[in-house]
Design a protein around this motif. Structure first.
Motif, mmCIF file in Angstrom:
data_model
loop_
_atom_site.group_PDB
_atom_site.id
_atom_site.type_symbol
_atom_site.label_atom_id
_atom_site.label_comp_id
_atom_site.label_asym_id
_atom_site.label_seq_id
_atom_site.Cartn_x
_atom_site.Cartn_y
_atom_site.Cartn_z
ATOM 1 N N HIS A 183 27.390 70.024 -20.884
ATOM 2 C CA HIS A 183 27.857 71.203 -20.173
ATOM 3 C C HIS A 183 29.274 70.945 -19.635
ATOM 4 N N THR A 184 30.161 71.924 -19.805
ATOM 5 C CA THR A 184 31.544 71.775 -19.367
ATOM 6 C C THR A 184 31.641 71.817 -17.853
ATOM 7 N N LEU A 185 32.440 70.905 -17.281
ATOM 8 C CA LEU A 185 32.653 70.847 -15.833
ATOM 9 C C LEU A 185 33.983 71.504 -15.491
ATOM 10 N N THR A 186 34.010 72.159 -14.326
ATOM 11 C CA THR A 186 35.230 72.861 -13.912
ATOM 12 C C THR A 186 35.737 72.414 -12.549
ATOM 13 N N GLU A 187 34.978 71.604 -11.825
ATOM 14 C CA GLU A 187 35.370 71.181 -10.480
ATOM 15 C C GLU A 187 35.639 69.685 -10.453
ATOM 16 N N GLY A 188 36.546 69.290 -9.542
ATOM 17 C CA GLY A 188 36.847 67.864 -9.349
ATOM 18 C C GLY A 188 37.791 67.285 -10.384
ATOM 19 N N LEU A 189 38.486 68.131 -11.168
ATOM 20 C CA LEU A 189 39.349 67.646 -12.242
ATOM 21 C C LEU A 189 40.758 67.414 -11.722
ATOM 22 N N THR A 190 41.294 66.218 -11.980
ATOM 23 C CA THR A 190 42.668 65.878 -11.613
ATOM 24 C C THR A 190 43.275 65.080 -12.757
ATOM 25 N N ASP A 191 44.118 65.751 -13.572
ATOM 26 C CA ASP A 191 44.719 65.109 -14.747
ATOM 27 C C ASP A 191 43.618 64.498 -15.614
ATOM 28 N N ASN A 192 43.653 63.170 -15.773
ATOM 29 C CA ASN A 192 42.648 62.511 -16.611
ATOM 30 C C ASN A 192 41.502 61.938 -15.795
ATOM 31 N N LYS A 193 41.297 62.449 -14.591
ATOM 32 C CA LYS A 193 40.252 61.914 -13.695
ATOM 33 C C LYS A 193 39.298 63.019 -13.275
ATOM 34 N N LEU A 194 38.046 62.613 -13.066
ATOM 35 C CA LEU A 194 37.017 63.485 -12.520
ATOM 36 C C LEU A 194 36.551 62.858 -11.212
ATOM 37 N N ILE A 195 36.677 63.591 -10.106
ATOM 38 C CA ILE A 195 36.329 63.083 -8.785
ATOM 39 C C ILE A 195 35.034 63.751 -8.327
ATOM 40 N N LEU A 196 34.048 62.942 -7.989
ATOM 41 C CA LEU A 196 32.790 63.422 -7.420
ATOM 42 C C LEU A 196 32.713 62.912 -5.982
ATOM 43 N N ASP A 197 33.009 63.797 -5.042
ATOM 44 C CA ASP A 197 33.102 63.384 -3.629
ATOM 45 C C ASP A 197 32.550 64.491 -2.719
ATOM 46 N N PRO A 198 31.329 64.273 -2.186
ATOM 47 C CA PRO A 198 30.469 63.110 -2.406
ATOM 48 C C PRO A 198 29.622 63.297 -3.668
ATOM 49 N N VAL A 199 29.194 62.182 -4.243
ATOM 50 C CA VAL A 199 28.339 62.253 -5.413
ATOM 51 C C VAL A 199 26.914 62.574 -4.969
ATOM 52 N N ARG A 200 26.226 63.402 -5.758
ATOM 53 C CA ARG A 200 24.867 63.821 -5.432
ATOM 54 C C ARG A 200 23.899 63.338 -6.518
ATOM 55 N N ARG A 201 22.620 63.417 -6.196
ATOM 56 C CA ARG A 201 21.610 62.963 -7.152
ATOM 57 C C ARG A 201 21.697 63.768 -8.447
ATOM 58 N N GLU A 202 21.990 65.067 -8.336
ATOM 59 C CA GLU A 202 22.061 65.901 -9.538
ATOM 60 C C GLU A 202 23.299 65.626 -10.376
ATOM 61 N N ASP A 203 24.218 64.797 -9.875
ATOM 62 C CA ASP A 203 25.397 64.416 -10.664
ATOM 63 C C ASP A 203 25.080 63.333 -11.692
ATOM 64 N N ALA A 204 23.906 62.751 -11.611
ATOM 65 C CA ALA A 204 23.528 61.732 -12.590
ATOM 66 C C ALA A 204 23.432 62.359 -13.978
ATOM 67 N N GLY A 205 23.823 61.603 -15.002
ATOM 68 C CA GLY A 205 23.720 62.111 -16.358
ATOM 69 C C GLY A 205 24.721 61.467 -17.297
ATOM 70 N N ARG A 206 24.820 62.013 -18.523
ATOM 71 C CA ARG A 206 25.713 61.504 -19.549
ATOM 72 C C ARG A 206 27.052 62.237 -19.454
ATOM 73 N N TYR A 207 28.123 61.483 -19.324
ATOM 74 C CA TYR A 207 29.467 62.055 -19.200
ATOM 75 C C TYR A 207 30.302 61.677 -20.423
ATOM 76 N N ARG A 208 31.188 62.603 -20.798
ATOM 77 C CA ARG A 208 32.194 62.307 -21.816
ATOM 78 C C ARG A 208 33.413 63.181 -21.554
ATOM 79 N N CYS A 209 34.552 62.757 -22.093
ATOM 80 C CA CYS A 209 35.786 63.513 -21.902
ATOM 81 C C CYS A 209 36.412 63.802 -23.264
#
Length: 335
Positions: free
Chosen positions: A176-202
């Motif tokens: 699923h495409t993410l739209t929040e926490g994007l900064t250039d080539n970085k993804l910021i999760l602050d604060p990270v939550r339990r539902e943020d667990a999963g498979r990530y790719r860019c």
């Protein structure tokens, strides 16, 4: 008339000098960039212009080649190379523009490329040296293996070289495409939550290539924190006694297992929350709960044996603060 004849040789030399300077300046190849970093399987456009004398010269042949060979050996035309013939497209003309496009680039295409043109005049040929260096990269996702709910987490999409085109990064979690926490080539999760667990790719917008998946594990509770060693009991020791040490931690859920180690030894020297040190050395403990382990700073215990007396010196180091407790036990052999 006589004056003109006397000046003619000098004017002739000046005229030849001007012609020589203009002639040299009229030959050249100009590349927009000397280095291009491209994404694997993408198309690369090398922008290029060239100049030659406008009078008496006619372009007979233009082509691109790679990696200059020994002087005197004619350079190969890449459009006739089987590895390039289906992927190389000349976008220029035979006047000024020498732009070329190379599609579906791979690591095998990492070379230095040059533009070459030949005119109808003997010796009227030119090669654009130095050329354009091409680097090809893939994408790799850098992320911590395990994080705790509530932490600030940063994921980074990395390439082996800085991409020439200004890229727009796209992030996915479980496809699923993410739209929040994007900064250039970085993804910021602050604060990270339990539902943020999963498979990530860019990936990069406009390209099919993506990084390999990385799994982010978000734990509910942290491993033990603020693990330290305390001296338990009286500071006064009799001959043949021991120093009792206790391992404490700030842990939720609480630490259930404790291990004791002596520095420079790979195996544990004790277990349990308390430990009796009977010899010199630097000791530390590890506290364990279901989410991980954390070790304490070291405690130094030094035992000096003398004639008729034992001296035990304990040095505790914690958090950069050095606390030295000298315990001197003197047992008189004769009262």
């Amino acid at each position: 008339m006589l004056m003109w004849l006397r000046m003619a040789p000098a004017l002739h030399l000046i005229f030849l000098l001007i012609i020589h300077i203009v002639s040299s300046a009229d030959w050249g190849v100009n590349y927009r960039s000397s280095h291009i970093c491209a994404l694997k399987d993408s198309s690369v456009t090398i922008s290029c212009t060239f100049t030659y004398p406008s009078t008496g010269y006619q372009i007979m042949e233009v082509f691109w080649n790679k990696d200059l060979v020994k002087q005197g050996v004619e350079l190969a035309n890449l459009s006739e190379d089987p590895e390039y013939s289906q992927r190389l497209q000349y976008l220029g003309d035979e006047q000024q523009n020498c732009t070329v496009r190379l599609s579906h680039v791979t690591e095998k295409d990492e070379h230095e490329y040059y533009f070459r043109f030949i005119t109808n005049v003997t010796g009227g040929r030119w090669i654009g040296y130095p050329g354009v260096r091409l680097s090809v990269t893939d994408l790799q996702l850098e992320a911590p293996e395990r994080v705790t709910e509530g932490d600030s987490v940063r994921l980074t999409c990395k390439s082996s070289c800085k991409l020439t085109d200004t890229p727009t990064f796209i992030w996915y979690r479980n496809s699923h495409t993410l739209t929040e926490g994007l900064t250039d080539n970085k993804l910021i999760l602050d604060p990270v939550r339990r539902e943020d667990a999963g498979r990530y790719r860019c990936a990069i917008d406009g390209h099919t290539l993506a990084s390999p998946d990385v799994y982010l594990n978000v734990t509910c509770e942290p491993p033990p924190r603020k693990v330290s060693v305390l001296i338990n009991g009286s500071a006064v020791m009799e001959s043949g006694g021991s120093v009792s040490l206790m391992c404490i931690s700030d842990s939720n859920p609480p630490a259930l297992n404790f291990s004791w180690f002596k520095e420079n030894q790979s195996s544990a020297v004790g277990s349990g929350q308390s430990f009796s040190a009977v010899q010199s050395g630097r000791f530390y403990c590890e506290a364990h709960n279901p989410h991980g382990a954390q070790r304490s700073d070291a405690v130094s215990v030094t035992v000096h044996h003398g004639s008729g007396r034992n001296i035990i010196i304990i040095t505790v180091t914690s958090g950069g603060l050095l606390v030295i407790i000298f315990i001197i036990i003197i047992i008189l052999c004769i009262m």
